[in-house]
Motif scaffolding. Structure first.
Motif, PDB file in Angstrom:
ATOM      1  N   ALA A 161     121.469  30.194  69.020  1.00  0.00           N
ATOM      2  CA  ALA A 161     120.677  31.426  69.163  1.00  0.00           C
ATOM      3  C   ALA A 161     121.566  32.671  69.156  1.00  0.00           C
ATOM      4  O   ALA A 161     121.054  33.789  69.164  1.00  0.00           O
ATOM      5  CB  ALA A 161     119.853  31.374  70.454  1.00  0.00           C
ATOM      6  N   GLY A 162     122.879  32.478  69.187  1.00  0.00           N
ATOM      7  CA  GLY A 162     123.799  33.622  69.092  1.00  0.00           C
ATOM      8  C   GLY A 162     124.325  34.141  70.418  1.00  0.00           C
ATOM      9  O   GLY A 162     124.993  35.186  70.450  1.00  0.00           O
ATOM     10  N   PHE A 163     124.020  33.451  71.524  1.00  0.00           N
ATOM     11  CA  PHE A 163     124.530  33.930  72.820  1.00  0.00           C
ATOM     12  C   PHE A 163     126.062  33.979  72.800  1.00  0.00           C
ATOM     13  O   PHE A 163     126.714  33.092  72.236  1.00  0.00           O
ATOM     14  CB  PHE A 163     124.061  33.020  73.962  1.00  0.00           C
ATOM     15  N   ASP A 164     126.608  34.999  73.449  1.00  0.00           N
ATOM     16  CA  ASP A 164     128.062  35.151  73.548  1.00  0.00           C
ATOM     17  C   ASP A 164     128.621  34.302  74.678  1.00  0.00           C
ATOM     18  O   ASP A 164     129.811  33.987  74.685  1.00  0.00           O
ATOM     19  CB  ASP A 164     128.411  36.619  73.846  1.00  0.00           C
ATOM     20  N   ALA A 165     127.761  33.997  75.646  1.00  0.00           N
ATOM     21  CA  ALA A 165     128.247  33.282  76.833  1.00  0.00           C
ATOM     22  C   ALA A 165     127.141  32.430  77.419  1.00  0.00           C
ATOM     23  O   ALA A 165     125.946  32.671  77.200  1.00  0.00           O
ATOM     24  CB  ALA A 165     128.721  34.293  77.886  1.00  0.00           C
ATOM     25  N   VAL A 166     127.565  31.435  78.169  1.00  0.00           N
ATOM     26  CA  VAL A 166     126.632  30.599  78.913  1.00  0.00           C
ATOM     27  C   VAL A 166     127.135  30.574  80.351  1.00  0.00           C
ATOM     28  O   VAL A 166     128.339  30.561  80.589  1.00  0.00           O
ATOM     29  CB  VAL A 166     126.547  29.200  78.254  1.00  0.00           C
ATOM     30  N   GLU A 167     126.205  30.667  81.305  1.00  0.00           N
ATOM     31  CA  GLU A 167     126.601  30.616  82.716  1.00  0.00           C
ATOM     32  C   GLU A 167     126.016  29.354  83.336  1.00  0.00           C
ATOM     33  O   GLU A 167     124.789  29.207  83.414  1.00  0.00           O
ATOM     34  CB  GLU A 167     126.102  31.853  83.464  1.00  0.00           C
ATOM     35  N   VAL A 168     126.877  28.452  83.764  1.00  0.00           N
ATOM     36  CA  VAL A 168     126.417  27.213  84.406  1.00  0.00           C
ATOM     37  C   VAL A 168     126.066  27.556  85.860  1.00  0.00           C
ATOM     38  O   VAL A 168     126.898  28.098  86.593  1.00  0.00           O
ATOM     39  CB  VAL A 168     127.530  26.142  84.380  1.00  0.00           C
ATOM     40  N   HIS A 169     124.837  27.235  86.251  1.00  0.00           N
ATOM     41  CA  HIS A 169     124.426  27.539  87.629  1.00  0.00           C
ATOM     42  C   HIS A 169     124.846  26.379  88.550  1.00  0.00           C
ATOM     43  O   HIS A 169     124.211  25.326  88.574  1.00  0.00           O
ATOM     44  CB  HIS A 169     122.914  27.747  87.698  1.00  0.00           C
ATOM     45  N   ALA A 170     125.942  26.616  89.268  1.00  0.00           N
ATOM     46  CA  ALA A 170     126.442  25.596  90.193  1.00  0.00           C
ATOM     47  C   ALA A 170     126.380  26.100  91.631  1.00  0.00           C
ATOM     48  O   ALA A 170     127.075  25.581  92.508  1.00  0.00           O
ATOM     49  CB  ALA A 170     127.885  25.225  89.820  1.00  0.00           C
ATOM     50  N   GLY A 171     125.549  27.112  91.859  1.00  0.00           N
ATOM     51  CA  GLY A 171     125.405  27.668  93.210  1.00  0.00           C
ATOM     52  C   GLY A 171     123.969  27.613  93.681  1.00  0.00           C
ATOM     53  O   GLY A 171     123.109  26.941  93.094  1.00  0.00           O
ATOM     54  N   HIS A 172     123.694  28.317  94.786  1.00  0.00           N
ATOM     55  CA  HIS A 172     122.344  28.572  95.293  1.00  0.00           C
ATOM     56  C   HIS A 172     121.538  27.313  95.597  1.00  0.00           C
ATOM     57  O   HIS A 172     120.314  27.357  95.616  1.00  0.00           O
ATOM     58  CB  HIS A 172     121.547  29.460  94.313  1.00  0.00           C
ATOM     59  N   GLY A 173     122.229  26.164  95.787  1.00  0.00           N
ATOM     60  CA  GLY A 173     121.489  24.951  96.146  1.00  0.00           C
ATOM     61  C   GLY A 173     120.761  24.314  94.982  1.00  0.00           C
ATOM     62  O   GLY A 173     119.874  23.483  95.191  1.00  0.00           O
TER      63      GLY A 173
END
Ligand SMILES: Cc1cc2nc3c(=O)[nH]c(=O)nc-3n(C[C@H](O)[C@H](O)[C@H](O)COP(=O)(O)O)c2cc1C
Length: 407
Positions: A161-173
């Protein structure tokens, strides 16, 4: 132009993995509630285009589940090939404003909503979830492999889709955070036990994401520095966790805290808008629970500036990759504190919900601080048609009332 030295630092170009960003302001992943049927919508595109036009260097499309069984809202996006063309339109709109686009990917694990996913939730261990009043199913080795593969597949589609970055959610439970925390991870296999063993699955996931992202896409990991309850992940654990994520291939870390099923407002601080949350809750039982016990069940934490700074600074000092500070960044004094403590970026959530144009106005010297008052009514709004600053909308409506148009 703002001549403050903190402004010069904030508005200089900065590298984040393979990316060159126009400044050091990242828009935090803030669930938008704008994905009917789990697919991106026109309001979602407009929301991120406005943030991009307002001057942030990178905007994060909030929580996208890596599979349909990782959701807790029906308006939460989940990744599949059919939504890639609409995501691409969103990314293009963000790029047209000179801003980079990131997408936060994750799995809710034990607090996935059985009514939304149509079955029982998966979790590291069968530990009662007070948020859902139910027991999840302990993940089998096949489940672990399937979910890790889903993180990789989701990253590959985000890249398409062209995203420059991906953020893995490893917080907030969320699921990966449930692995890291001894309270929710009681596994007897190699994925449970001491902290290093509890990190194994989250680190494997980050490595899968890294491999799927390829060299041109940045991989961020949002992680906790404090879960906010006894028995949860502590600041001392966090440097170990951060080092393992760095070794697994993360380009940057975002340091946050709080555990959605136990300490949901620890990540936000400020007021808890119980009445509005209850009004917007669709489930009658949960609505009644919020009305009767909300004040006791959902604890309030007073707001303070840069509220994760002390717990997160050891991570910023101990890693070689950039670390981004989230939580109560409101003015240049906050930016300066983050910079002095070794952070490379600041991350803003509510300040940009309140005013997407805040970065540009700060750079031009038109304002010195965010006027968000941390009432958190935006949190209640995200469940009822989409996130926005409720207070600002009321202020604008009252100005409209005072200035009737001539008839
Ligand atoms: C309406 C709203 C929705 C949020 N949704 C998410 C989310 O989907 N994922 C996430 O990691 N954090 C979420 N957060 C937390 C923010 O990303 C951020 O960590 C928090 O608001 C603290 O930053 P701030 O003080 O700049 O607002 C949300 C916050 C708000 C206000």
């Amino acid at each position: 132009m703002n001549t403050d030295p903190a402004a010069s630092w904030l508005f200089e170009k900065a590298s984040l993995g393979p990316l060159q960003l126009r400044n050091r302001i990242l828009r935090s992943g803030c669930f938008e509630g704008m994905c009917p049927n789990g697919a991106p919508s026109e309001p979602l595109l407009r929301h991120h285009r406005d943030i991009a036009a307002g001057g942030a260097a990178l905007t994060t499309v909030a929580y996208c589940a890596v599979s349909a069984d990782g959701r807790s809202y029906s308006t939460e996006m989940w990744m599949r090939p059919e939504i890639v063309p609409d995501l691409k339109r969103l990314v293009d709109a963000v790029h047209q404003e000179g801003c980079a686009a990131s997408i936060q990917i994750g799995h809710c694990g034990g607090f996935s909503d059985p009514r939304v996913i149509g079955g029982r939730a998966l979790a590291p261990s069968r530990v009662f979830c007070a948020f859902r009043l139910s027991f999840p199913i302990e993940m089998s080795p096949d489940d672990l492999e399937r979910v890790a593969a889903d993180f990789g597949r989701t990253t590959a589609l985000a890249r398409k889709a062209g995203f420059d970055a991906v953020e893995v959610h490893a917080g907030h439970g969320y699921l990966l955070s449930q692995f890291l925390t001894a309270h929710t991870n009681r596994r007897q296999d190699p994925y449970g036990g001491n902290l290093e063993a509890r990190c194994r699955f989250p680190a494997e996931v980050v490595a899968r994401v890294r491999a799927a992202a390829g060299p041109g896409m940045a991989v961020l990991v949002k992680m906790n520095v404090n879960d906010g309850f006894p028995g949860g992940q502590t600041p001392a654990d966090s440097t170990v966790v951060a080092a393992l994520f760095e070794d697994a291939g993360a380009d940057a870390l975002v340091t946050s805290g709080g555990f959605t099923s136990r300490t949901p407002f620890y990540m936000l601080r400020g007021k808890v808008p119980i009445r509005e949350m209850a009004r917007n809750e669709k489930n009658a039982l949960r609505r009644a629970g919020l009305v009767m016990f909300g004040r006791i069940a959902v604890r309030e934490y007073p707001f303070s500036r840069t509220f994760f700074l002390d717990d997160a600074s050891p991570v910023a000092r101990s890693t070689r990759i950039p670390v981004a500070l989230v939580g109560g960044v409101c003015d240049l004094a906050d930016v300066n504190r983050a910079r002095s403590a070794g952070f490379s970026f600041v991350v803003m959530g509510r300040a940009l919900i309140r005013d997407p144009g805040f970065p540009t106005r700060l750079e031009k010297g038109e304002t010195t601080e965010s006027d968000c008052d941390h009432c958190n009514r935006c949190v209640a709004a995200m469940d009822a048609g989409g996130v926005y600053c409720v207070t600002r909308a009321e202020e604008e409506a009252s100005i409209g009332d005072e200035c009737p148009t001539a008839s």
